[in-house]
Write an enzyme that holds these catalytic residues in place. Structure first.
Site, PDB file in Angstrom:
ATOM      1  N   CYS A  83      48.529  33.993  46.436  1.00 22.92           N
ATOM      2  CA  CYS A  83      47.924  33.410  45.238  1.00 22.92           C
ATOM      3  C   CYS A  83      48.867  32.328  44.734  1.00 22.92           C
ATOM      4  CB  CYS A  83      47.722  34.492  44.176  1.00 22.92           C
ATOM      5  SG  CYS A  83      47.160  33.861  42.578  1.00 22.92           S
ATOM      6  N   THR A 136      41.972  31.624  46.610  1.00 26.40           N
ATOM      7  CA  THR A 136      40.620  32.132  46.423  1.00 26.40           C
ATOM      8  C   THR A 136      39.603  31.183  47.066  1.00 26.40           C
ATOM      9  OG1 THR A 136      41.315  33.191  44.375  1.00 26.40           O
ATOM     10  CG2 THR A 136      38.958  32.886  44.689  1.00 26.40           C
ATOM     11  N   GLY A 163      39.253  33.579  40.709  1.00 28.01           N
ATOM     12  CA  GLY A 163      39.575  34.816  41.427  1.00 28.01           C
ATOM     13  C   GLY A 163      38.652  35.990  41.163  1.00 28.01           C
ATOM     14  N   CYS A 213      44.351  26.594  46.581  1.00 27.64           N
ATOM     15  CA  CYS A 213      43.903  27.832  45.940  1.00 27.64           C
ATOM     16  C   CYS A 213      43.556  28.869  47.008  1.00 27.64           C
ATOM     17  CB  CYS A 213      42.665  27.520  45.113  1.00 27.64           C
ATOM     18  SG  CYS A 213      41.939  28.941  44.312  1.00 27.64           S
ATOM     19  N   HIS A 259      49.850  31.539  41.932  1.00 28.77           N
ATOM     20  CA  HIS A 259      50.745  31.903  40.827  1.00 28.77           C
ATOM     21  C   HIS A 259      51.945  32.738  41.265  1.00 28.77           C
ATOM     22  CE1 HIS A 259      47.316  30.469  38.662  1.00 28.77           C
ATOM     23  NE2 HIS A 259      47.799  30.789  37.482  1.00 28.77           N
ATOM     24  N   ASP A 313      42.958  22.931  43.444  1.00 31.04           N
ATOM     25  CA  ASP A 313      43.087  24.326  43.030  1.00 31.04           C
ATOM     26  C   ASP A 313      42.111  24.585  41.888  1.00 31.04           C
ATOM     27  OD1 ASP A 313      44.293  26.942  42.718  1.00 31.04           O
ATOM     28  OD2 ASP A 313      45.286  26.172  40.950  1.00 31.04           O
ATOM     29  N   SER A 314      41.944  25.860  41.557  1.00 30.57           N
ATOM     30  CA  SER A 314      41.083  26.234  40.446  1.00 30.57           C
ATOM     31  C   SER A 314      41.689  25.861  39.094  1.00 30.57           C
ATOM     32  CB  SER A 314      40.835  27.741  40.493  1.00 30.57           C
ATOM     33  OG  SER A 314      42.082  28.423  40.508  1.00 30.57           O
ATOM     34  N   GLU A 342      50.858  32.993  33.618  1.00 28.84           N
ATOM     35  CA  GLU A 342      50.495  31.927  32.674  1.00 28.84           C
ATOM     36  C   GLU A 342      51.121  32.183  31.304  1.00 28.84           C
ATOM     37  OE1 GLU A 342      46.646  30.227  32.913  1.00 28.84           O
ATOM     38  OE2 GLU A 342      46.921  29.921  35.067  1.00 28.84           O
TER      39      GLU A 342
HETATM   40  N1  DGL Z   1      44.360  29.681  42.248  1.00 30.07           N
HETATM   41  C1  DGL Z   1      43.930  31.059  42.347  1.00 30.07           C
HETATM   42  C2  DGL Z   1      44.410  31.623  43.691  1.00 30.07           C
HETATM   43  O1  DGL Z   1      45.319  31.120  44.325  1.00 30.07           O
HETATM   44  C3  DGL Z   1      44.430  31.900  41.198  1.00 30.07           C
HETATM   45  C4  DGL Z   1      43.789  31.561  39.869  1.00 30.07           C
HETATM   46  C5  DGL Z   1      42.294  31.838  39.855  1.00 30.07           C
HETATM   47  O2  DGL Z   1      41.880  33.022  39.869  1.00 30.07           O
HETATM   48  O3  DGL Z   1      41.537  30.883  39.822  1.00 30.07           O
HETATM   49  O4  DGL Z   1      43.873  32.591  44.146  1.00 30.07           O
END
Ligand code: DGL
Length: 268
Positions: A187, A78, A46, A76, A189, A13-14, A155
């Site tokens: 997403c 994105t 994102g 992730c 989150h 993930d990011s 967050e």
């Molecule tokens: N992990 C990203 C997603 O699922 C969200 C956080 C980001 O923007 O990097 O889209």
């Protein structure tokens, strides 16, 4: 290529958000070893360009493949939206991504075929969910909404806060006006906002949690490929990050739903 069933699953993930996917995997597949990579130094993705995300994604996938993972999971949304093919092209091991999983679960859940999708601006601009849904069900109506403020709110830990509720009401207004019966939480989150989003969306809208959808798909794939681990000792979890930002531990544990150890910093 021969894959060893006792090798770990690689999840990336990011940042820390993908720990929602790890959490779902730990619950669904408790004996599987997991290597997680979170690009905490370069998050958020994102709002970044497709080229940059593709470059970062390649680096991370190659890192995990060196750890001999038997399966790569793009947690992730994105990265999955704009770089899933990049990963599939370079990976000798099977690749699953949250968008495919979320789209299929949305189609299984909807009765009216009117589906809402929420995600980061890059995910929504890519229309990746729309394409994945239409590939299976061309007549589905997909209504998308970018919700850029949700990532920082989660967050911050404002999971049940008046500001988050108001923000959700504002974002969901045009989506709910389209009479959807299913909403994809597109997403990493958003699963943490499930209780609040469920209240805002109302009882007639089913929420599709892409983390849970992914855990189901991963379990099915391991069964099909005969790749379930034979180990019955406690699973080994390793977490690789590119930075340890302020409040990393607290935020990470909120996503994971348990204490976070075996964290290693990768310097690139
Ligand atoms: N992990 C990203 C997603 O699922 C969200 C956080 C980001 O923007 O990097 O889209």
């Amino acid at each position: 290529m021969h894959l060893n069933p006792n090798n770990p699953i690689g999840v990336f993930d990011s940042g820390v958000g993908g720990l929602t996917v790890v959490r779902a995997l730990m619950e669904r597949l408790p004996f599987e070893h997991i290597h997680y990579f979170g690009d905490t130094a370069r998050v958020p993705y994102g709002v970044k360009s497709v080229e940059t995300i593709g470059y970062y994604t390649t680096q991370i996938a190659e890192f995990l493949l060196e750890k001999q993972v038997k399966l790569l999971i793009i947690a992730c949304n994105t990265m999955a939206a704009v770089s899933a093919q990049v990963v599939r092209d370079l990976s000798p091991t099977p690749v699953l991504d949250v968008i495919e999983a979320g789209a299929l679960n949305a189609l299984a859940a909807t009765r009216s075929r009117r589906i809402g999708v929420i995600g980061t601006p890059t995910t929504i601009n890519s229309n990746a969910y729309g394409r994945a849904i239409h590939q299976v069900e061309p007549s589905a109506r997909v209504v998308s909404q970018a919700c850029a403020l949700f990532v920082p709110l989660v967050e911050e830990g404002w999971l049940d806060h008046p500001v988050t509720r108001l923000t959700a009401q504002e974002y969901l207004k045009p989506v709910l006006a389209e009479k959807i019966d299913t909403l994809v939480l597109g997403c990493t989150h958003y699963p943490l906002l499930k209780p609040l989003l469920s209240e805002v969306a109302g009882p007639n809208v089913a929420l599709v949690d892409s983390a849970e959808a992914m855990a189901e798909r991963a379990a099915a794939l391991l069964t099909n490929l005969n790749l379930h681990t034979t180990s019955r000792t406690p699973a080994d979890y390793q977490f690789w990050v590119t930075d340890v930002p302020l409040r990393f531990q607290a935020i990470g544990e909120r996503f994971l739903g348990r204490s976070l150890s075996n964290v290693h910093v990768v310097k690139w």
